[in-house]
Design a protein around this motif. Structure first.
Motif, PDB file in Angstrom:
ATOM      1  N   ALA A 169       0.825  -1.202   0.000  1.00  0.00           N
ATOM      2  CA  ALA A 169       0.000   0.000   0.000  1.00  0.00           C
ATOM      3  C   ALA A 169       0.864   1.258   0.000  1.00  0.00           C
ATOM      4  CB  ALA A 169      -0.926   0.003   1.216  1.00  0.00           C
ATOM      5  N   LEU A 170       1.962   1.234   0.740  1.00  0.00           N
ATOM      6  CA  LEU A 170       2.841   2.401   0.817  1.00  0.00           C
ATOM      7  C   LEU A 170       3.461   2.711  -0.543  1.00  0.00           C
ATOM      8  CD1 LEU A 170       4.284   4.545   2.527  1.00  0.00           C
ATOM      9  CD2 LEU A 170       6.050   2.832   3.021  1.00  0.00           C
ATOM     10  N   VAL A 171       3.974   1.688  -1.210  1.00  0.00           N
ATOM     11  CA  VAL A 171       4.577   1.895  -2.538  1.00  0.00           C
ATOM     12  C   VAL A 171       3.540   2.404  -3.525  1.00  0.00           C
ATOM     13  CG1 VAL A 171       5.665   0.729  -4.491  1.00  0.00           C
ATOM     14  CG2 VAL A 171       6.403   0.190  -2.158  1.00  0.00           C
ATOM     15  N   ASP A 172       2.343   1.820  -3.483  1.00  0.00           N
ATOM     16  CA  ASP A 172       1.281   2.237  -4.393  1.00  0.00           C
ATOM     17  C   ASP A 172       0.888   3.687  -4.142  1.00  0.00           C
ATOM     18  OD1 ASP A 172      -0.409   1.641  -6.528  1.00  0.00           O
ATOM     19  OD2 ASP A 172      -2.092   1.264  -5.192  1.00  0.00           O
ATOM     20  N   CYS A 173       0.823   4.059  -2.874  1.00  0.00           N
ATOM     21  CA  CYS A 173       0.459   5.438  -2.523  1.00  0.00           C
ATOM     22  C   CYS A 173       1.528   6.422  -2.985  1.00  0.00           C
ATOM     23  CB  CYS A 173       0.252   5.545  -1.017  1.00  0.00           C
ATOM     24  SG  CYS A 173      -0.186   7.209  -0.432  1.00  0.00           S
ATOM     25  N   ILE A 174       2.787   6.078  -2.776  1.00  0.00           N
ATOM     26  CA  ILE A 174       3.880   6.974  -3.172  1.00  0.00           C
ATOM     27  C   ILE A 174       3.899   7.161  -4.685  1.00  0.00           C
ATOM     28  CG2 ILE A 174       6.398   7.182  -3.276  1.00  0.00           C
ATOM     29  CD1 ILE A 174       6.503   5.812  -0.539  1.00  0.00           C
ATOM     30  N   ARG A 175       3.613   6.087  -5.428  1.00  0.00           N
ATOM     31  CA  ARG A 175       3.670   6.156  -6.884  1.00  0.00           C
ATOM     32  C   ARG A 175       2.426   6.812  -7.491  1.00  0.00           C
ATOM     33  NH1 ARG A 175       5.239   0.357  -9.194  1.00  0.00           N
ATOM     34  NH2 ARG A 175       5.164   1.595 -11.123  1.00  0.00           N
ATOM     35  N   MET A 176       1.346   6.884  -6.748  1.00  0.00           N
ATOM     36  CA  MET A 176       0.120   7.470  -7.271  1.00  0.00           C
ATOM     37  C   MET A 176       0.274   8.989  -7.380  1.00  0.00           C
ATOM     38  SD  MET A 176      -3.806   7.108  -5.848  1.00  0.00           S
ATOM     39  CE  MET A 176      -3.728   5.329  -5.915  1.00  0.00           C
ATOM     40  N   LYS A 177       0.106   9.521  -8.537  1.00  0.00           N
ATOM     41  CA  LYS A 177       0.292  10.953  -8.775  1.00  0.00           C
ATOM     42  C   LYS A 177      -1.014  11.727  -8.586  1.00  0.00           C
ATOM     43  CE  LYS A 177       4.060  10.261 -12.083  1.00  0.00           C
ATOM     44  NZ  LYS A 177       4.533  10.521 -13.463  1.00  0.00           N
ATOM     45  N   GLY A 178      -0.867  12.902  -8.034  1.00  0.00           N
ATOM     46  CA  GLY A 178      -2.005  13.800  -7.919  1.00  0.00           C
ATOM     47  C   GLY A 178      -2.935  13.549  -6.756  1.00  0.00           C
ATOM     48  N   ILE A 179      -2.638  12.555  -5.888  1.00  0.00           N
ATOM     49  CA  ILE A 179      -3.501  12.266  -4.759  1.00  0.00           C
ATOM     50  C   ILE A 179      -3.425  13.397  -3.732  1.00  0.00           C
ATOM     51  CG2 ILE A 179      -1.691  10.931  -3.609  1.00  0.00           C
ATOM     52  CD1 ILE A 179      -3.865   9.223  -2.367  1.00  0.00           C
ATOM     53  N   ARG A 180      -4.559  13.813  -3.252  1.00  0.00           N
ATOM     54  CA  ARG A 180      -4.599  14.915  -2.286  1.00  0.00           C
ATOM     55  C   ARG A 180      -4.135  14.426  -0.910  1.00  0.00           C
ATOM     56  NH1 ARG A 180     -10.254  17.808  -2.166  1.00  0.00           N
ATOM     57  NH2 ARG A 180      -9.005  19.139  -0.805  1.00  0.00           N
ATOM     58  N   ARG A 181      -3.382  15.297  -0.229  1.00  0.00           N
ATOM     59  CA  ARG A 181      -2.893  15.013   1.128  1.00  0.00           C
ATOM     60  C   ARG A 181      -2.198  13.649   1.193  1.00  0.00           C
ATOM     61  NH1 ARG A 181      -8.198  17.096   4.571  1.00  0.00           N
ATOM     62  NH2 ARG A 181      -8.043  19.302   3.940  1.00  0.00           N
ATOM     63  N   LYS A 182      -1.289  13.460   0.275  1.00  0.00           N
ATOM     64  CA  LYS A 182      -0.574  12.184   0.200  1.00  0.00           C
ATOM     65  C   LYS A 182       0.193  11.894   1.487  1.00  0.00           C
ATOM     66  CE  LYS A 182       1.446  10.848  -3.607  1.00  0.00           C
ATOM     67  NZ  LYS A 182       2.396  10.655  -4.727  1.00  0.00           N
ATOM     68  N   TRP A 183       0.777  12.893   2.079  1.00  0.00           N
ATOM     69  CA  TRP A 183       1.580  12.681   3.287  1.00  0.00           C
ATOM     70  C   TRP A 183       0.734  12.141   4.446  1.00  0.00           C
ATOM     71  CZ3 TRP A 183       0.745  15.510   7.793  1.00  0.00           C
ATOM     72  CH2 TRP A 183      -0.096  16.634   7.669  1.00  0.00           C
ATOM     73  N   LEU A 184      -0.551  12.566   4.495  1.00  0.00           N
ATOM     74  CA  LEU A 184      -1.439  12.035   5.526  1.00  0.00           C
ATOM     75  C   LEU A 184      -1.756  10.559   5.269  1.00  0.00           C
ATOM     76  CD1 LEU A 184      -3.978  14.943   6.118  1.00  0.00           C
ATOM     77  CD2 LEU A 184      -2.185  14.133   7.666  1.00  0.00           C
ATOM     78  N   TRP A 185      -1.950  10.216   4.002  1.00  0.00           N
ATOM     79  CA  TRP A 185      -2.175   8.821   3.643  1.00  0.00           C
ATOM     80  C   TRP A 185      -0.955   7.969   4.001  1.00  0.00           C
ATOM     81  CZ3 TRP A 185      -6.306   6.122   2.932  1.00  0.00           C
ATOM     82  CH2 TRP A 185      -7.461   6.695   2.414  1.00  0.00           C
ATOM     83  N   ILE A 186       0.231   8.488   3.713  1.00  0.00           N
ATOM     84  CA  ILE A 186       1.459   7.734   4.010  1.00  0.00           C
ATOM     85  C   ILE A 186       1.567   7.443   5.512  1.00  0.00           C
ATOM     86  CG2 ILE A 186       3.983   7.889   4.056  1.00  0.00           C
ATOM     87  CD1 ILE A 186       3.817   9.344   1.366  1.00  0.00           C
ATOM     88  N   ILE A 187       1.310   8.459   6.327  1.00  0.00           N
ATOM     89  CA  ILE A 187       1.370   8.256   7.784  1.00  0.00           C
ATOM     90  C   ILE A 187       0.328   7.238   8.217  1.00  0.00           C
ATOM     91  CG2 ILE A 187       1.007   9.369  10.021  1.00  0.00           C
ATOM     92  CD1 ILE A 187       2.159  11.931   8.802  1.00  0.00           C
ATOM     93  N   PHE A 188      -0.884   7.362   7.674  1.00  0.00           N
ATOM     94  CA  PHE A 188      -1.975   6.449   8.025  1.00  0.00           C
ATOM     95  C   PHE A 188      -1.636   5.011   7.634  1.00  0.00           C
ATOM     96  CE2 PHE A 188      -6.719   5.356   7.335  1.00  0.00           C
ATOM     97  CZ  PHE A 188      -6.840   4.934   8.655  1.00  0.00           C
ATOM     98  N   ILE A 189      -0.970   4.852   6.512  1.00  0.00           N
ATOM     99  CA  ILE A 189      -0.637   3.510   6.020  1.00  0.00           C
ATOM    100  C   ILE A 189       0.434   2.839   6.867  1.00  0.00           C
ATOM    101  CG2 ILE A 189       0.506   2.295   4.107  1.00  0.00           C
ATOM    102  CD1 ILE A 189      -0.973   4.235   2.219  1.00  0.00           C
ATOM    103  N   ILE A 190       1.472   3.574   7.240  1.00  0.00           N
ATOM    104  CA  ILE A 190       2.609   2.941   7.913  1.00  0.00           C
ATOM    105  C   ILE A 190       2.370   2.681   9.400  1.00  0.00           C
ATOM    106  CG2 ILE A 190       4.257   3.927   6.281  1.00  0.00           C
ATOM    107  CD1 ILE A 190       5.050   5.931   8.420  1.00  0.00           C
TER     108      ILE A 190
END
Length: 258
Positions: A169-190
């Motif tokens: 999920a982390l790799v997919d999130c990092i590679r996904m372009k244009g996602i809003r508030r990506k940094w919040l998703w990254i924290i939530f995922i890890i």
């Protein structure tokens, strides 16, 4: 491969740091004093030990206990002696240091510890224990998959699955372009929630509801201690993976005709 080498190097460094920490907690002079008392016990010099006992330990039963402990220890010099544990407690009027060694005589293994009470005016023995072991601590705490319980295998499998889900999920999130508030998703995922862990040597399972962990899985092995395998619920990773199609659809350009 480079990541594996770095991880292995970090593991070795961690082990070295633990050994160095023991050496700092129980100094060379502390260790030498403890070893001298164990040598006195092995040689049957019980009067020497009794003369060094703290007044709080002097009672009619002490002699019998010392004789029983002395009879356990084999004769002759030990095959090896390792520092495997140390504790230091500092009080206003004295310091208490407990030093634990692993003694080997051939195929026999013993854990011997001595607690010394040090004040400005005296050094006395506050405790002394000798325990026969079936095998070495290294063998007792070795990580192996043989002979484990269903709960141990289940937690290990759960930890691997939770980590893989989180990493994917982390790799997919990092590679996904244009996602809003990506940094919040990254924290939530890890971040994993709750903690289910098992002592790999004893099989004792524990659970903490109010706990968080990184990457929803972990392992820890203190020097000469048992492995602990743990897993957490990868809530963030699961929610992201369930919603990633919707997140991708919101990023698609909309075509207008006319």
């Amino acid at each position: 491969m480079r990541a594996l080498i770095l991880a292995f190097s970090a593991f070795l460094l961690f082990g070295c740091n633990q050994q160095q920490m023991l050496e700092k907690i129980s100094t060379p002079s502390d260790q030498a004093l403890a070893k001298s008392y164990i040598a006195d016990l092995q040689a049957g010099r019980l009067d020497v030990i009794e003369s060094k006992l703290d007044p709080s330990l002097r009672n009619p039963e002490v002699r019998r206990i010392l004789v029983a402990a002395a009879e356990i220890l084999p004769e002759g010099p030990p095959t090896s002696v390792k520092l495997v544990g140390a504790q230091r407690f500092i009080y206003p009027s004295f310091t208490r240091v407990t030093t634990t060694f692993e003694y080997q005589w051939g195929d026999k293994w013993f854990l011997c510890n001595v607690t010394i009470k040090k004040s400005a005016t005296a050094q006395t023995i506050l405790g002394m224990h000798v325990n026969l072991q079936k095998t070495s601590l290294k063998a007792q705490t070795k990580f192996t998959l043989k002979g484990k319980s269903a709960s141990q295998y289940a937690i290990l499998a759960g930890a691997i699955l939770a980590f893989c889900l989180t990493a994917f999920a982390l790799v997919d999130c990092i590679r996904m372009k244009g996602i809003r508030r990506k940094w919040l998703w990254i924290i939530f995922i890890i971040v994993g929630f709750g903690l289910l862990s098992v002592n790999w040597s004893t099989g004792v399972v524990s659970f903490k509801l109010l706990s968080v962990s990184l990457f929803s899985a972990g392992y820890f092995a203190p020097l000469y201690g048992p492995w602990t395998i743990s897993m957490s619920a990868p809530v963030g990773a699961i929610i992201f993976l369930l919603r990633r199609r919707k997140l991708r659809s919101t990023l698609q350009p909309t075509a207008h005709v006319g």
